[in-house]
Design an enzyme around this catalytic site. Structure first.
Site, PDB file in Angstrom:
ATOM      1  CD  GLU A 176      44.435  -9.395  52.149  1.00 27.36           C
ATOM      2  OE1 GLU A 176      43.742  -8.357  52.029  1.00 27.36           O
ATOM      3  OE2 GLU A 176      45.671  -9.389  52.243  1.00 27.36           O
ATOM      4  N   GLY A 213      45.495 -14.432  60.177  1.00 28.21           N
ATOM      5  CA  GLY A 213      45.450 -15.056  61.497  1.00 28.21           C
ATOM      6  C   GLY A 213      45.528 -13.978  62.551  1.00 28.21           C
ATOM      7  CG  ASP A 215      48.388 -23.777  44.079  1.00 31.33           C
ATOM      8  OD1 ASP A 215      49.574 -24.019  43.775  1.00 31.33           O
ATOM      9  OD2 ASP A 215      47.426 -24.048  43.335  1.00 31.33           O
TER      10      ASP A 215
END
Length: 226
Positions: free
Chosen positions: A191, A168, A143
């Site tokens: 998060e 990542g 989104d």
């Protein structure tokens, strides 16, 4: 070339990475690096995958991404409405109607996806950012203002709500990226970082912060192995 042969060439090139640049890389190493990153882009390879019930990281593919940066100079990247200055081209820079239709991905302006990321059919990308080495599964939505960082793995039918940050990792090579398994909902402004694995069918409310390499088991599969 088999994947095993490609892996061997990437690992050999990585051992001498300090010698490599855009002007010094040899033809064989360059071809191997480009092939590996192209395989990530097409979804033929993935940085992390479940093998025998456990998530395993393919470090050689991380090495390929790091080498890709090393052998490319920063250059102007055309973005239609603007210009960028980067080492990695945009994934959709040369797509036409036929190719978009064939891959069945909806890309809303101004979604940014770097080359080397894979986006599966029926995914929807709102104005978001998906980095090199990442994977977005079939039917998932990234989104508005959500970010999927390098090598993060997003499963099928996942909804990353507005402003979500998915972490990542490229280095250390053995480190696991964030993995969101199938059918999860991650609420707005949440998060998920530092190698967290979110088991299938989990639901996060908005504003959740999850970190420290934890494994959140599936809501409907409590016996899922770590």
């Amino acid at each position: 070339m088999t994947s095993g042969q490609l892996q061997a060439r990437i690992e050999a090139a990585y051992e001498r990475r300090q010698e490599l640049s855009s002007s010094t890389v040899d033809r064989e190493a360059r071809a191997a690096i480009l092939d590996a990153v192209a395989g990530l882009d097409r979804g033929e390879f993935r940085v992390a995958e479940r093998i025998d019930g456990r998530w395993q990281v393919h470090t050689w593919l991380k090495q390929a991404v790091l080498l890709y940066f090393r052998i490319h100079d920063t250059q102007v990247v055309e973005g239609g409405f603007t210009r960028f200055f980067d080492k990695v081209p945009l994934k959709y820079a040369h797509y036409d109607h036929a190719r978009f239709a064939a891959e069945a991905v909806r890309v809303v302006p101004h979604a940014i996806v770097r080359h080397g990321a894979y986006v599966a059919p029926n995914a929807v990308l709102m104005p978001c950012f998906v980095n090199i080495g990442a994977r977005v599964g079939a039917g998932s939505m990234v989104d508005t203002w959500a970010t999927v960082a390098s090598c993060a793995q997003i499963g099928d039918n996942v909804h990353l709500s507005g402003g979500v940050g998915i972490g990542g990792v490229l280095e250390p090579l053995q480190a696991r990226p964030v993995i969101i398994e199938d059918n999860c909902f991650i609420g707005a402004r949440s998060e998920v970082v530092e190698g967290v694995v979110v088991g299938g069918q989990r639901h996060f409310d908005g504003g959740v912060h999850q970190r420290d390499h934890t494994y959140l088991r599936s809501n409907h599969r409590p016996d899922l192995p770590r």
